[in-house]
Design a protein around this motif. Sequence first.
Motif, PDB file in Angstrom:
ATOM      1  N   MET A  96       0.800  -1.266  -0.253  1.00 12.90           N
ATOM      2  CA  MET A  96       0.279  -0.035  -0.060  1.00 12.90           C
ATOM      3  C   MET A  96       0.851   1.614  -0.269  1.00 12.90           C
ATOM      4  SD  MET A  96      -2.779  -1.720   0.214  1.00 12.90           S
ATOM      5  CE  MET A  96      -3.965  -0.302  -0.270  1.00 12.90           C
ATOM      6  N   ALA A  97       0.377   2.206  -0.050  1.00 14.37           N
ATOM      7  CA  ALA A  97       1.340   3.773  -0.404  1.00 14.37           C
ATOM      8  C   ALA A  97       1.269   3.684   0.945  1.00 14.37           C
ATOM      9  CB  ALA A  97       0.447   4.448  -0.649  1.00 14.37           C
ATOM     10  N   ASN A  98       1.058   3.687   2.292  1.00 11.62           N
ATOM     11  CA  ASN A  98       1.754   3.429   3.099  1.00 11.62           C
ATOM     12  C   ASN A  98       2.325   2.854   3.494  1.00 11.62           C
ATOM     13  OD1 ASN A  98      -0.191   1.492   3.541  1.00 11.62           O
ATOM     14  ND2 ASN A  98      -1.162   2.905   5.118  1.00 11.62           N
ATOM     15  N   GLY A  99       2.837   1.848   3.239  1.00  8.34           N
ATOM     16  CA  GLY A  99       4.252   1.037   3.563  1.00  8.34           C
ATOM     17  C   GLY A  99       3.173  -0.406   3.252  1.00  8.34           C
ATOM     18  N   SER A 100       1.833  -0.043   4.158  1.00  5.78           N
ATOM     19  CA  SER A 100       1.783  -1.269   4.640  1.00  5.78           C
ATOM     20  C   SER A 100       1.706  -2.566   4.014  1.00  5.78           C
ATOM     21  CB  SER A 100       0.513  -1.170   5.514  1.00  5.78           C
ATOM     22  OG  SER A 100      -0.851  -1.040   5.000  1.00  5.78           O
ATOM     23  N   CYS A 101       1.548  -3.804   3.819  1.00  3.18           N
ATOM     24  CA  CYS A 101       1.594  -4.910   3.054  1.00  3.18           C
ATOM     25  C   CYS A 101       0.573  -5.744   3.553  1.00  3.18           C
ATOM     26  CB  CYS A 101       2.986  -5.492   2.808  1.00  3.18           C
ATOM     27  SG  CYS A 101       3.580  -7.142   1.873  1.00  3.18           S
TER      28      CYS A 101
END
Length: 142
Positions: A96-101
């Motif tokens: 995701m754009a916020n770095g979560s996966c």
Amino acid sequence: MPLALEDRLAVTELVALHGHLVDAGKLDLLDEVFTADVVHDLSDFGRGEVVGLAALTEAALALGAGNPVAHHVTNVVVEEVSEGRVRARSKGLGVMANGSCGSVTYEDTVIRVGTAGWRISHRRVVACRVPLNGLGQGPNAP
């Protein structure tokens, strides 16, 4: 007769192509991956089944910034079901754009479509939410 190596490679590349097209915003080229009447089952995410390329594109655009910025696929396993029809299972990672996966399993039915080659006619996306699919997660787990 077993599925030819060339067909296995073509199906594996087809599964991988999805992420390249979606991440590049080339939704108009999804007909290179899916049949026109594809059933994209997102029930595990509370979205039900999306039927057809136009509806799939519409759903992706409606999700907007909620889409992953990167789709990665790995561990592709291809099994012949019948002449011109295979089952492909693969693991997907969405960043995701916020770095979560997040992780999913793609369960695909892939069919040979005339001269166009292989296309996904049905895709079920299953979220991976717990390790070992819940094995060892009982009341006595550490």
